[in-house]
Design a protein around this motif. Structure first.
Motif, PDB file in Angstrom:
ATOM      1  N   ALA A 184      -8.305  -2.823  -0.265  1.00  0.00           N
ATOM      2  CA  ALA A 184      -9.515  -2.827  -1.376  1.00  0.00           C
ATOM      3  C   ALA A 184      -9.399  -1.390  -2.074  1.00  0.00           C
ATOM      4  O   ALA A 184      -9.469  -1.581  -3.346  1.00  0.00           O
ATOM      5  CB  ALA A 184     -10.595  -3.321  -0.779  1.00  0.00           C
ATOM      6  N   GLN A 185      -9.191  -0.575  -1.196  1.00  0.00           N
ATOM      7  CA  GLN A 185      -9.180   0.725  -1.999  1.00  0.00           C
ATOM      8  C   GLN A 185      -7.810   0.917  -2.740  1.00  0.00           C
ATOM      9  O   GLN A 185      -8.169   1.378  -4.135  1.00  0.00           O
ATOM     10  CB  GLN A 185      -9.212   1.988  -0.988  1.00  0.00           C
ATOM     11  CG  GLN A 185     -10.344   2.191  -0.301  1.00  0.00           C
ATOM     12  CD  GLN A 185     -10.161   3.307   0.888  1.00  0.00           C
ATOM     13  OE1 GLN A 185      -9.442   2.891   1.927  1.00  0.00           O
ATOM     14  NE2 GLN A 185     -11.488   4.013   0.993  1.00  0.00           N
ATOM     15  N   LEU A 186      -6.741   0.467  -2.439  1.00  0.00           N
ATOM     16  CA  LEU A 186      -5.253   0.689  -3.181  1.00  0.00           C
ATOM     17  C   LEU A 186      -5.729  -0.416  -4.198  1.00  0.00           C
ATOM     18  O   LEU A 186      -5.111  -0.146  -5.593  1.00  0.00           O
ATOM     19  CB  LEU A 186      -4.331  -0.087  -2.330  1.00  0.00           C
ATOM     20  CG  LEU A 186      -3.198   0.057  -2.920  1.00  0.00           C
ATOM     21  CD1 LEU A 186      -2.479   1.227  -3.297  1.00  0.00           C
ATOM     22  CD2 LEU A 186      -2.006  -0.743  -2.165  1.00  0.00           C
ATOM     23  N   ARG A 187      -6.271  -1.713  -4.252  1.00  0.00           N
ATOM     24  CA  ARG A 187      -6.646  -2.529  -5.256  1.00  0.00           C
ATOM     25  C   ARG A 187      -7.388  -1.849  -6.485  1.00  0.00           C
ATOM     26  O   ARG A 187      -7.125  -1.858  -7.624  1.00  0.00           O
ATOM     27  CB  ARG A 187      -7.191  -3.631  -4.846  1.00  0.00           C
ATOM     28  CG  ARG A 187      -7.962  -4.593  -6.101  1.00  0.00           C
ATOM     29  CD  ARG A 187      -9.011  -5.466  -5.494  1.00  0.00           C
ATOM     30  NE  ARG A 187      -9.939  -4.935  -5.158  1.00  0.00           N
ATOM     31  CZ  ARG A 187     -11.117  -5.210  -4.104  1.00  0.00           C
ATOM     32  NH1 ARG A 187     -10.813  -6.593  -3.744  1.00  0.00           N
ATOM     33  NH2 ARG A 187     -12.191  -4.660  -3.678  1.00  0.00           N
ATOM     34  N   ASP A 188      -8.481  -0.933  -5.987  1.00  0.00           N
ATOM     35  CA  ASP A 188      -9.319  -0.449  -7.320  1.00  0.00           C
ATOM     36  C   ASP A 188      -8.687   0.904  -7.765  1.00  0.00           C
ATOM     37  O   ASP A 188      -8.946   1.231  -8.912  1.00  0.00           O
ATOM     38  CB  ASP A 188     -10.461   0.200  -6.450  1.00  0.00           C
ATOM     39  CG  ASP A 188     -11.581  -0.912  -5.776  1.00  0.00           C
ATOM     40  OD1 ASP A 188     -11.147  -2.181  -6.155  1.00  0.00           O
ATOM     41  OD2 ASP A 188     -12.238  -0.860  -4.787  1.00  0.00           O
TER      42      ASP A 188
ATOM     43  N   ALA B 251       5.115   1.695  -2.607  1.00  0.00           N
ATOM     44  CA  ALA B 251       5.513   0.250  -2.634  1.00  0.00           C
ATOM     45  C   ALA B 251       4.515  -0.618  -2.697  1.00  0.00           C
ATOM     46  O   ALA B 251       4.674  -1.848  -3.280  1.00  0.00           O
ATOM     47  CB  ALA B 251       6.467   0.093  -1.488  1.00  0.00           C
ATOM     48  N   ALA B 252       3.607  -0.339  -2.105  1.00  0.00           N
ATOM     49  CA  ALA B 252       2.210  -1.316  -1.807  1.00  0.00           C
ATOM     50  C   ALA B 252       1.563  -1.584  -3.094  1.00  0.00           C
ATOM     51  O   ALA B 252       1.324  -2.554  -3.528  1.00  0.00           O
ATOM     52  CB  ALA B 252       1.535  -0.834  -0.717  1.00  0.00           C
TER      53      ALA B 252
ATOM     54  N   HIS C  26      -4.315   6.527   5.696  1.00  0.00           N
ATOM     55  CA  HIS C  26      -4.514   5.238   5.894  1.00  0.00           C
ATOM     56  C   HIS C  26      -5.454   4.815   4.271  1.00  0.00           C
ATOM     57  O   HIS C  26      -6.436   5.648   4.481  1.00  0.00           O
ATOM     58  CB  HIS C  26      -5.233   4.533   7.107  1.00  0.00           C
ATOM     59  CG  HIS C  26      -5.589   2.959   6.961  1.00  0.00           C
ATOM     60  ND1 HIS C  26      -4.721   2.168   6.799  1.00  0.00           N
ATOM     61  CD2 HIS C  26      -6.833   2.399   6.827  1.00  0.00           C
ATOM     62  CE1 HIS C  26      -5.335   0.992   6.675  1.00  0.00           C
ATOM     63  NE2 HIS C  26      -6.871   1.054   6.738  1.00  0.00           N
ATOM     64  N   VAL C  27      -4.909   3.929   3.928  1.00  0.00           N
ATOM     65  CA  VAL C  27      -5.968   3.421   2.687  1.00  0.00           C
ATOM     66  C   VAL C  27      -5.944   1.948   2.754  1.00  0.00           C
ATOM     67  O   VAL C  27      -5.057   1.136   3.042  1.00  0.00           O
ATOM     68  CB  VAL C  27      -5.237   3.835   1.115  1.00  0.00           C
ATOM     69  CG1 VAL C  27      -5.831   3.266   0.143  1.00  0.00           C
ATOM     70  CG2 VAL C  27      -5.064   5.263   1.143  1.00  0.00           C
TER      71      VAL C  27
END
Length: 368
Positions: free
Chosen positions: A33-37, A77-78, A29-30
């Motif tokens: 907000a972590q993925l955005r950064d 994909a995200a 799990h990410v």
């Protein structure tokens, strides 16, 4: 064989992106907000804006965006969705923003210091954009927006939202506004959980302050102009997903033994692989042709982008289904790459113009 219209500079970008995006491979799990950064740290946002505002190239190069989205979607994909919506949300600023708006926002987009969302869809206005009901009223202090938005990607992690709202009647009564996430009267009312995981939610605007983009009544033109740029890149994302599925199926079919031999030696499996390869190559060519046509100066590529998106997204669905079939029961185990791709690819046939809408666009072009 890997058919494309890529120049040496595009091939170099592809190699660099392919290496850079490896860490995006899903591992547990990410948070959004972590993925955005993480996507911001990769440093590819400068391809979304011209060099005048901190970009890499003199103008936005659609073929470069297709290269990047194919590689992003191959891994995650995200992450691809997050990157694409940064472009969708910020492009209207490039098309119609004032000099001050462009300098303020686009330089920050290039540096990854802000994240945009594209807020067009509403509970009762999906493909039927003319049914949009969010309203904007001009006051002595500026504009106040009231209404609801649904299926807004990057909701909850975006710092700015490009919101389309009514300022009058009819298609020419829609205008575009920049709304900051911290604006009074604005909130993300719900984070949505979809088949494929990525940041998406619903918005409520209750007298939220908005900053007009361009001229009043120009919103529909800005929305369509933006979609004209980014629709072919949706096809690129589907190519990336389909390519990953085919790679997974090739690897699995060579290592998995049934009936005393690798699956890859079965003629039925070979047919599934061959059909998938043909559709993948054709998809990439259509996507690159649409992108290159725009990059070479054609004002509108509505027809070309519709053809590319329709064929590539529908083909990707078929390719991924075949590749999952090759995996058998292992393909539907939660966490398997093809299982994830099977969920992720489905939305591509819907967003930025459903396949049925693309068929109408194509038919109307043919019939004049």
């Amino acid at each position: 064989m890997s058919a494309s219209f890529l120049s040496p500079s595009h091939l170099e970008l592809r190699a660099r992106a392919r290496a850079a995006f490896v860490p995006l491979e899903p591992q547990g799990h990410v948070s959004d907000a972590q993925l955005r950064d993480e996507v911001a740290r990769l440093g590819f946002y400068p391809y979304l804006v011209p060099s005048q505002f901190g970009g890499v190239l003199p103008k936005v190069d659609v073929l470069s965006l297709c290269v990047l989205r194919e590689e992003l979607a191959y891994r995650n994909a995200a992450a691809d969705s997050l990157y694409a919506v940064q472009g969708l949300g910020s492009h209207p600023v490039l098309l119609a923003g004032s000099d001050d708006q462009k300098k303020l926002h686009l330089n920050r987009v290039a540096r990854g210091e802000c994240l945009f969302a594209f807020a067009l869809t509403e509970p009762e206005a999906g493909s039927d954009v003319a049914n949009l009901s969010t309203r904007a009223e001009k006051t002595s202090g500026g504009w106040k927006l009231t209404g609801q938005k649904k299926f807004i990607s990057n909701a909850g992690v975006a710092s700015h939202y490009t919101v389309f709202a009514r300022t009058g009647a009819g298609p020419k009564g829609i205008s575009a506004f920049i709304v900051a996430a911290e604006a009074k009267g604005f909130r993300v009312s719900r984070q949505m959980e979809l088949l494929g995981e990525h940041p998406i939610g619903e918005l409520v605007l209750d007298g939220a302050e908005g900053e007009l983009l361009g001229e009043e009544g120009q919103g529909m033109k800005l929305a369509l102009g933006t979609l004209d740029i980014f629709r072919s890149t949706v096809g690129a994302a589907s190519v990336g997903m389909a390519r990953r599925a085919l790679d997974e199926a090739l690897s699995y079919s060579k290592s998995r033994k049934q009936f005393g031999a690798p699956l890859s030696e079965l003629s039925a499996v070979q047919a599934l692989l061959a059909d998938s390869a043909v559709e993948l190559e054709a998809s990439r060519l259509l996507v690159h042709q649409a992108a290159l046509t725009k990059d070479q100066g054609q004002a509108r590529v509505t027809y070309e982008a519709a053809v590319a998106k329709l064929f590539s997204t529908e083909a990707a669905q078929r390719i991924i289904d075949r590749c999952l079939q090759i995996h058998g029961g292992n393909g539907v185990v939660k966490g398997a790459a093809v299982e994830r791709l099977y969920r992720d690819v489905r939305a591509l046939r819907i967003y930025e113009g459903a396949s049925e809408v693309q068929r109408l666009v194509i038919a109307r072009h043919l019939l004049g």
